[in-house]
Write a protein that holds these residues in place. Sequence first.
Motif, PDB file in Angstrom:
ATOM      1  N   VAL A   1       0.570  -1.332   0.110  1.00  9.39           N
ATOM      2  CA  VAL A   1      -0.018   0.148  -0.144  1.00  9.39           C
ATOM      3  C   VAL A   1       0.827   1.105   0.034  1.00  9.39           C
ATOM      4  CG1 VAL A   1      -1.933   1.588   1.500  1.00  9.39           C
ATOM      5  CG2 VAL A   1      -1.668  -0.874   0.934  1.00  9.39           C
ATOM      6  N   LEU A   2       2.122   1.357   0.931  1.00  6.46           N
ATOM      7  CA  LEU A   2       2.810   2.079   0.705  1.00  6.46           C
ATOM      8  C   LEU A   2       3.665   2.437  -0.168  1.00  6.46           C
ATOM      9  CD1 LEU A   2       4.293   1.661   5.077  1.00  6.46           C
ATOM     10  CD2 LEU A   2       2.240   3.814   4.126  1.00  6.46           C
ATOM     11  N   LEU A   3       4.075   1.649  -1.314  1.00 11.11           N
ATOM     12  CA  LEU A   3       4.733   1.410  -1.995  1.00 11.11           C
ATOM     13  C   LEU A   3       4.165   2.049  -3.344  1.00 11.11           C
ATOM     14  CD1 LEU A   3       7.555   0.704  -3.426  1.00 11.11           C
ATOM     15  CD2 LEU A   3       6.514  -1.088  -3.584  1.00 11.11           C
ATOM     16  N   ALA A   4       2.352   1.915  -3.299  1.00  6.42           N
ATOM     17  CA  ALA A   4       1.569   2.332  -4.571  1.00  6.42           C
ATOM     18  C   ALA A   4       1.444   4.224  -4.231  1.00  6.42           C
ATOM     19  CB  ALA A   4       0.413   1.769  -4.067  1.00  6.42           C
ATOM     20  N   GLN A   5       1.672   4.424  -2.803  1.00  6.14           N
ATOM     21  CA  GLN A   5       0.973   5.162  -2.908  1.00  6.14           C
ATOM     22  C   GLN A   5       2.280   6.271  -2.927  1.00  6.14           C
ATOM     23  OE1 GLN A   5      -1.830   7.341  -1.521  1.00  6.14           O
ATOM     24  NE2 GLN A   5      -2.491   5.319  -1.088  1.00  6.14           N
TER      25      GLN A   5
ATOM     26  N   GLN B   1       1.538   5.111  -9.006  1.00  8.92           N
ATOM     27  CA  GLN B   1       0.124   3.773 -10.386  1.00  8.92           C
ATOM     28  C   GLN B   1       0.150   2.457  -8.964  1.00  8.92           C
ATOM     29  OE1 GLN B   1       3.032   3.589 -13.230  1.00  8.92           O
ATOM     30  NE2 GLN B   1       5.043   3.617 -12.446  1.00  8.92           N
ATOM     31  N   LEU B   2      -0.538   2.109  -9.471  1.00  7.38           N
ATOM     32  CA  LEU B   2      -0.786   0.396  -9.530  1.00  7.38           C
ATOM     33  C   LEU B   2       0.109   0.076 -10.294  1.00  7.38           C
ATOM     34  CD1 LEU B   2      -4.599   0.217  -8.209  1.00  7.38           C
ATOM     35  CD2 LEU B   2      -2.579   0.445  -7.393  1.00  7.38           C
ATOM     36  N   HIS B   3       1.112  -0.350 -10.546  1.00 11.54           N
ATOM     37  CA  HIS B   3       2.556  -1.265 -11.146  1.00 11.54           C
ATOM     38  C   HIS B   3       1.734  -2.453 -11.083  1.00 11.54           C
ATOM     39  CE1 HIS B   3       5.871  -2.548 -13.453  1.00 11.54           C
ATOM     40  NE2 HIS B   3       6.443  -1.423 -13.429  1.00 11.54           N
TER      41      HIS B   3
ATOM     42  N   LEU C   1      -8.041   1.374 -10.499  1.00 15.34           N
ATOM     43  CA  LEU C   1      -8.507   0.814  -9.849  1.00 15.34           C
ATOM     44  C   LEU C   1      -9.571  -1.049  -9.526  1.00 15.34           C
ATOM     45  CD1 LEU C   1      -9.366   3.881  -8.448  1.00 15.34           C
ATOM     46  CD2 LEU C   1      -7.460   2.774  -7.206  1.00 15.34           C
ATOM     47  N   TRP C   2     -10.236  -0.566 -10.697  1.00 14.19           N
ATOM     48  CA  TRP C   2     -11.307  -1.681 -10.710  1.00 14.19           C
ATOM     49  C   TRP C   2     -10.335  -2.551 -11.081  1.00 14.19           C
ATOM     50  CZ3 TRP C   2     -15.971  -1.030  -9.513  1.00 14.19           C
ATOM     51  CH2 TRP C   2     -16.825  -0.285  -9.566  1.00 14.19           C
ATOM     52  N   VAL C   3      -8.895  -3.397 -12.081  1.00  9.20           N
ATOM     53  CA  VAL C   3      -7.889  -4.242 -11.668  1.00  9.20           C
ATOM     54  C   VAL C   3      -7.801  -4.529 -10.567  1.00  9.20           C
ATOM     55  CG1 VAL C   3      -5.822  -4.929 -13.082  1.00  9.20           C
ATOM     56  CG2 VAL C   3      -7.700  -3.709 -14.597  1.00  9.20           C
ATOM     57  N   LEU C   4      -7.286  -4.076  -9.499  1.00  7.86           N
ATOM     58  CA  LEU C   4      -7.360  -4.601  -7.475  1.00  7.86           C
ATOM     59  C   LEU C   4      -8.892  -4.710  -7.307  1.00  7.86           C
ATOM     60  CD1 LEU C   4      -5.266  -4.351  -6.315  1.00  7.86           C
ATOM     61  CD2 LEU C   4      -5.901  -1.802  -5.489  1.00  7.86           C
ATOM     62  N   GLN C   5      -9.684  -4.401  -7.889  1.00  7.03           N
ATOM     63  CA  GLN C   5     -10.681  -4.816  -7.082  1.00  7.03           C
ATOM     64  C   GLN C   5     -10.984  -5.900  -7.549  1.00  7.03           C
ATOM     65  OE1 GLN C   5     -12.813  -3.807  -4.700  1.00  7.03           O
ATOM     66  NE2 GLN C   5     -11.367  -2.436  -4.043  1.00  7.03           N
ATOM     67  N   CYS C   6     -11.371  -6.428  -8.525  1.00  6.13           N
ATOM     68  CA  CYS C   6     -11.085  -7.817  -9.458  1.00  6.13           C
ATOM     69  C   CYS C   6     -10.644  -8.347  -8.825  1.00  6.13           C
ATOM     70  CB  CYS C   6     -11.469  -7.102 -10.552  1.00  6.13           C
ATOM     71  SG  CYS C   6     -12.943  -6.634 -11.851  1.00  6.13           S
TER      72      CYS C   6
END
Length: 388
Positions: A112-116, A120-122, A173-178
Amino acid sequence: MNTPAFTLAGNVASAWSCLDFGAPELRAYAAPVITRETRRGVALLSLVALLFLGLAAAMSAAFDLGSAYTYTYSLLCLLALHVYLSSAKVEQLRALYLLATLLLVVCGSSLVLLAQRSGQLHAMLLLSVAVLIMLVPVVPWGLREAAATTGAIYLMFTVSTWLGRYRFAALDLWVLQCLMLVAAVISLALVARALQLRKHDLALRFHLEQAQRELTELANRDHLTGAWNRRHIERDFEHALARHRALGADSWFALFDIDRFKAINDNHGHGCGDAVLRAVQAAFAHLDGEAEYLARLGGDEFALLMYGAGTPARIEAALAKVADGTLLAGFASDIAPGLAPTVSLGLVRLPAQGLLFDAAYKAADELLYAAKHAGGNAIRSSTEGGNA
């Protein structure tokens, strides 16, 4: 009503806790087995996590994803190694669960901290999140603990990405949720299914071992009196002597038979003879059956294995209960007046180094026949397994 919804609810309830077996004896049997399996599961989880995090750190460095990725994954490798080493020393089941939860939640927090930080959601982050959740079934915990751990990871990512949603692409974000939802459903289904199979296997093993113990006891018990038989005392003889030595007590071995038992059967019937045999067993019912016990060798011949300096007096007191007829009356209502069965007994105090069963039997048998030749209703003893 056996509807699909009712069946599903029952399956969930059964898989909710790994120690919920209903029967206390089954729970006591399963608890140490589950603890051992959980320790191996936590160790496997940490090793798999270590392998993946090490590969992720290497890929981050190879594809120049940034020092933050390499540094974060390297630190998580150290955490996974620490959890692996700690799992071998932890004894309590809850502590093992906490170790596994700690590893997964800390890994999730770091991502989470890395994404923040990266904004970007690599693809590497998305893959890490999916792997993190898919690692949950590696630990054999209950659905309750698995759901709590998976839910903590899911909420952590959902809340953090929602708060910083303007920094991430909507598709990411949607890809992460799925990814999280699909991985969570698969993981929890695998946990529930594995726990059901594990519980079924443990219950089956418990009942099989219980049945085996019962069959073994039946094979080693005399069917008429309930006393142990010759097979048991021959097999257990050396173990019993070892238990006596561990208690720091002398071991005693005795052989005895009932005087004029054939005359009892001939004059009063075999039912009366059976009652006499049961009365003999009842006279020694106070023995614990482990360190000391009575065994019926056949016919009216019995063996005693006891310990302690007061053994001769205890034997005399028990046999007196048989001779006075009080115990006999409890097993037959038509006992002839004046019937007072007596015994002839040979008693050997075994030496400190012990004797094999055959040697002890021979020594006690010589004393038994000496008592019978003297007229019966007597106890002949030897302190060291020699002659009277």
